[in-house]
Design a protein around this motif. Structure first.
Motif, PDB file in Angstrom:
ATOM      1  N   CYS A  76       6.238  10.329  -8.682  1.00  0.00           N
ATOM      2  CA  CYS A  76       5.122  10.874  -9.454  1.00  0.00           C
ATOM      3  C   CYS A  76       5.000  12.395  -9.330  1.00  0.00           C
ATOM      4  O   CYS A  76       4.981  12.923  -8.216  1.00  0.00           O
ATOM      5  N   PRO A  77       4.883  13.089 -10.466  1.00  0.00           N
ATOM      6  CA  PRO A  77       4.574  14.522 -10.391  1.00  0.00           C
ATOM      7  C   PRO A  77       3.247  14.718  -9.647  1.00  0.00           C
ATOM      8  O   PRO A  77       2.306  13.931  -9.802  1.00  0.00           O
ATOM      9  N   GLN A  78       3.172  15.748  -8.851  1.00  0.00           N
ATOM     10  CA  GLN A  78       2.011  16.022  -8.000  1.00  0.00           C
ATOM     11  C   GLN A  78       0.687  15.926  -8.747  1.00  0.00           C
ATOM     12  O   GLN A  78      -0.274  15.350  -8.253  1.00  0.00           O
ATOM     13  N   ARG A  79       0.623  16.477  -9.951  1.00  0.00           N
ATOM     14  CA  ARG A  79      -0.653  16.515 -10.686  1.00  0.00           C
ATOM     15  C   ARG A  79      -1.160  15.129 -11.081  1.00  0.00           C
ATOM     16  O   ARG A  79      -2.336  14.973 -11.382  1.00  0.00           O
ATOM     17  N   TYR A  80      -0.278  14.122 -11.079  1.00  0.00           N
ATOM     18  CA  TYR A  80      -0.693  12.777 -11.465  1.00  0.00           C
ATOM     19  C   TYR A  80      -0.897  11.839 -10.274  1.00  0.00           C
ATOM     20  O   TYR A  80      -1.264  10.680 -10.455  1.00  0.00           O
ATOM     21  N   LEU A  81      -0.686  12.319  -9.063  1.00  0.00           N
ATOM     22  CA  LEU A  81      -0.825  11.461  -7.876  1.00  0.00           C
ATOM     23  C   LEU A  81      -2.174  10.752  -7.776  1.00  0.00           C
ATOM     24  O   LEU A  81      -2.218   9.593  -7.345  1.00  0.00           O
ATOM     25  N   PRO A  82      -3.302  11.377  -8.169  1.00  0.00           N
ATOM     26  CA  PRO A  82      -4.577  10.649  -8.078  1.00  0.00           C
ATOM     27  C   PRO A  82      -4.641   9.389  -8.956  1.00  0.00           C
ATOM     28  O   PRO A  82      -5.489   8.532  -8.731  1.00  0.00           O
ATOM     29  N   LYS A  83      -3.746   9.251  -9.912  1.00  0.00           N
ATOM     30  CA  LYS A  83      -3.716   8.070 -10.775  1.00  0.00           C
ATOM     31  C   LYS A  83      -3.067   6.868 -10.091  1.00  0.00           C
ATOM     32  O   LYS A  83      -3.191   5.745 -10.571  1.00  0.00           O
ATOM     33  N   VAL A  84      -2.333   7.094  -9.026  1.00  0.00           N
ATOM     34  CA  VAL A  84      -1.538   6.053  -8.369  1.00  0.00           C
ATOM     35  C   VAL A  84      -2.337   5.440  -7.228  1.00  0.00           C
ATOM     36  O   VAL A  84      -2.731   6.133  -6.291  1.00  0.00           O
ATOM     37  N   ARG A  85      -2.578   4.134  -7.326  1.00  0.00           N
ATOM     38  CA  ARG A  85      -3.395   3.428  -6.327  1.00  0.00           C
ATOM     39  C   ARG A  85      -2.827   2.026  -6.092  1.00  0.00           C
ATOM     40  O   ARG A  85      -1.940   1.582  -6.801  1.00  0.00           O
ATOM     41  N   LEU A  86      -3.416   1.330  -5.159  1.00  0.00           N
ATOM     42  CA  LEU A  86      -3.116  -0.090  -4.944  1.00  0.00           C
ATOM     43  C   LEU A  86      -4.083  -0.929  -5.768  1.00  0.00           C
ATOM     44  O   LEU A  86      -5.287  -0.635  -5.801  1.00  0.00           O
ATOM     45  N   LEU A  87      -3.608  -1.977  -6.397  1.00  0.00           N
ATOM     46  CA  LEU A  87      -4.490  -2.871  -7.146  1.00  0.00           C
ATOM     47  C   LEU A  87      -5.567  -3.449  -6.238  1.00  0.00           C
ATOM     48  O   LEU A  87      -6.735  -3.525  -6.613  1.00  0.00           O
ATOM     49  N   MET A  88      -5.199  -3.822  -5.022  1.00  0.00           N
ATOM     50  CA  MET A  88      -6.166  -4.464  -4.130  1.00  0.00           C
ATOM     51  C   MET A  88      -7.274  -3.525  -3.668  1.00  0.00           C
ATOM     52  O   MET A  88      -8.267  -3.982  -3.106  1.00  0.00           O
ATOM     53  N   ASP A  89      -7.176  -2.238  -3.963  1.00  0.00           N
ATOM     54  CA  ASP A  89      -8.291  -1.324  -3.682  1.00  0.00           C
ATOM     55  C   ASP A  89      -9.540  -1.723  -4.468  1.00  0.00           C
ATOM     56  O   ASP A  89     -10.644  -1.324  -4.110  1.00  0.00           O
ATOM     57  N   TYR A  90      -9.363  -2.503  -5.512  1.00  0.00           N
ATOM     58  CA  TYR A  90     -10.474  -2.876  -6.390  1.00  0.00           C
ATOM     59  C   TYR A  90     -11.035  -4.271  -6.107  1.00  0.00           C
ATOM     60  O   TYR A  90     -11.976  -4.692  -6.774  1.00  0.00           O
ATOM     61  N   ALA A  91     -10.478  -4.982  -5.140  1.00  0.00           N
ATOM     62  CA  ALA A  91     -10.992  -6.312  -4.807  1.00  0.00           C
ATOM     63  C   ALA A  91     -12.437  -6.187  -4.353  1.00  0.00           C
ATOM     64  O   ALA A  91     -12.788  -5.285  -3.594  1.00  0.00           O
ATOM     65  N   ARG A  92     -13.278  -7.092  -4.825  1.00  0.00           N
ATOM     66  CA  ARG A  92     -14.705  -7.045  -4.498  1.00  0.00           C
ATOM     67  C   ARG A  92     -15.014  -7.716  -3.175  1.00  0.00           C
ATOM     68  O   ARG A  92     -15.993  -7.401  -2.534  1.00  0.00           O
ATOM     69  N   ARG A  93     -14.221  -8.674  -2.805  1.00  0.00           N
ATOM     70  CA  ARG A  93     -14.438  -9.384  -1.546  1.00  0.00           C
ATOM     71  C   ARG A  93     -13.433  -8.899  -0.516  1.00  0.00           C
ATOM     72  O   ARG A  93     -12.452  -8.248  -0.860  1.00  0.00           O
ATOM     73  N   GLU A  94     -13.658  -9.269   0.725  1.00  0.00           N
ATOM     74  CA  GLU A  94     -12.677  -8.930   1.745  1.00  0.00           C
ATOM     75  C   GLU A  94     -11.395  -9.680   1.418  1.00  0.00           C
ATOM     76  O   GLU A  94     -11.375 -10.904   1.298  1.00  0.00           O
ATOM     77  N   SER A  95     -10.357  -8.945   1.205  1.00  0.00           N
ATOM     78  CA  SER A  95      -9.073  -9.493   0.788  1.00  0.00           C
ATOM     79  C   SER A  95      -7.971  -8.746   1.509  1.00  0.00           C
ATOM     80  O   SER A  95      -8.199  -7.681   2.073  1.00  0.00           O
ATOM     81  N   PRO A  96      -6.745  -9.269   1.429  1.00  0.00           N
ATOM     82  CA  PRO A  96      -5.647  -8.512   2.022  1.00  0.00           C
ATOM     83  C   PRO A  96      -5.491  -7.162   1.315  1.00  0.00           C
ATOM     84  O   PRO A  96      -5.912  -6.999   0.168  1.00  0.00           O
ATOM     85  N   ALA A  97      -4.881  -6.218   1.981  1.00  0.00           N
ATOM     86  CA  ALA A  97      -4.717  -4.867   1.425  1.00  0.00           C
ATOM     87  C   ALA A  97      -3.705  -4.830   0.291  1.00  0.00           C
ATOM     88  O   ALA A  97      -3.759  -3.946  -0.558  1.00  0.00           O
ATOM     89  N   VAL A  98      -2.787  -5.780   0.287  1.00  0.00           N
ATOM     90  CA  VAL A  98      -1.735  -5.800  -0.729  1.00  0.00           C
ATOM     91  C   VAL A  98      -1.544  -7.222  -1.253  1.00  0.00           C
ATOM     92  O   VAL A  98      -2.005  -8.185  -0.650  1.00  0.00           O
ATOM     93  N   ILE A  99      -0.833  -7.313  -2.365  1.00  0.00           N
ATOM     94  CA  ILE A  99      -0.466  -8.613  -2.922  1.00  0.00           C
ATOM     95  C   ILE A  99       0.987  -8.862  -2.533  1.00  0.00           C
ATOM     96  O   ILE A  99       1.894  -8.156  -2.988  1.00  0.00           O
ATOM     97  N   GLU A 100       1.179  -9.820  -1.659  1.00  0.00           N
ATOM     98  CA  GLU A 100       2.523 -10.120  -1.165  1.00  0.00           C
ATOM     99  C   GLU A 100       3.395 -10.648  -2.305  1.00  0.00           C
ATOM    100  O   GLU A 100       2.924 -11.355  -3.196  1.00  0.00           O
ATOM    101  N   ASP A 101       4.667 -10.293  -2.259  1.00  0.00           N
ATOM    102  CA  ASP A 101       5.619 -10.724  -3.280  1.00  0.00           C
ATOM    103  C   ASP A 101       5.952 -12.200  -3.073  1.00  0.00           C
ATOM    104  O   ASP A 101       6.513 -12.568  -2.043  1.00  0.00           O
ATOM    105  N   PRO A 102       5.638 -13.056  -4.047  1.00  0.00           N
ATOM    106  CA  PRO A 102       5.921 -14.483  -3.886  1.00  0.00           C
ATOM    107  C   PRO A 102       7.346 -14.879  -4.282  1.00  0.00           C
ATOM    108  O   PRO A 102       7.719 -16.045  -4.173  1.00  0.00           O
ATOM    109  N   PHE A 103       8.164 -13.938  -4.746  1.00  0.00           N
ATOM    110  CA  PHE A 103       9.468 -14.246  -5.332  1.00  0.00           C
ATOM    111  C   PHE A 103      10.319 -15.176  -4.476  1.00  0.00           C
ATOM    112  O   PHE A 103      10.933 -16.103  -4.991  1.00  0.00           O
ATOM    113  N   SER A 104      10.382 -14.959  -3.184  1.00  0.00           N
ATOM    114  CA  SER A 104      11.207 -15.794  -2.304  1.00  0.00           C
ATOM    115  C   SER A 104      10.411 -16.948  -1.707  1.00  0.00           C
ATOM    116  O   SER A 104      10.899 -17.629  -0.808  1.00  0.00           O
ATOM    117  N   GLY A 105       9.213 -17.164  -2.218  1.00  0.00           N
ATOM    118  CA  GLY A 105       8.324 -18.146  -1.619  1.00  0.00           C
ATOM    119  C   GLY A 105       8.159 -19.426  -2.418  1.00  0.00           C
ATOM    120  O   GLY A 105       8.974 -19.779  -3.261  1.00  0.00           O
TER     121      GLY A 105
END
Length: 168
Positions: free
Chosen positions: A108-137
């Protein structure tokens, strides 16, 4: 209820590794919430992968099955890799995990870095920090990923509806 979304559509890009499990699921979940809220002309969503493993392929059949069980349709989606222009075009780029976040930040170009976040930052309840990849699961891991995605998308939608997310 007053919306304070910008007059132009607000755009969100969901990003995972290959764009065949988590990010197309998030795109579909968010699209349904947008349509249900009557905001399809105000919010645009898309998804991409940090890697080119499956460009042009449909979402994983297990992701499609989990989504279908919950009323989401992933059949029309096709994997694509993130492009440099995406950082300028999209208002918000949401990674599924720390690895994807790191890759996005390094691209990401420096000026656009504030646009980059984790989806789980928006979870309303206590949730894991990330969404684990289920591909091998298991099918259960796809269900778990979907549940976390739904929770985070609901929180993101609440913020969009009440005007707490703006362009940077």
């Amino acid at each position: 209820m007053k919306l304070s979304l910008p007059k132009e559509p607000f755009s969100i890009l969901f990003v995972c590794t290959a764009n065949i499990c988590r990010s197309p699921t998030a795109e579909s979940v968010m699209r349904k919430q947008i349509v249900d809220a009557g905001l399809e002309k105000r919010i645009i969503v898309d998804s991409a992968g940090t890697h080119d493993y499956y460009v042009g392929a449909p979402p994983d059949v297990r992701a499609q099955a989990a989504a279908r069980r919950h009323g989401y349709d992933l059949t029309s989606l096709r994997a694509r890799q993130i492009q440099p222009a995406d950082f300028e075009v999209f208002d918000l780029l949401l990674a599924m995990d720390m690895n994807n976040l790191g890759i996005l930040r390094s691209m990401c170009p420096q000026r656009y870095l504030p646009k980059v976040r984790l989806l789980m930052d928006y979870a309303r309840r206590e949730s894991p920090a990330v969404i684990e990849d289920p591909f091998s699961g298991t099918a259960r891991q796809f269900e778990t990923a979907l549940a976390h995605i739904e929770e985070a998308c609901m929180g993101l939608m609440d913020l969009l509806m009440y005007g707490r997310i703006t362009r940077r």
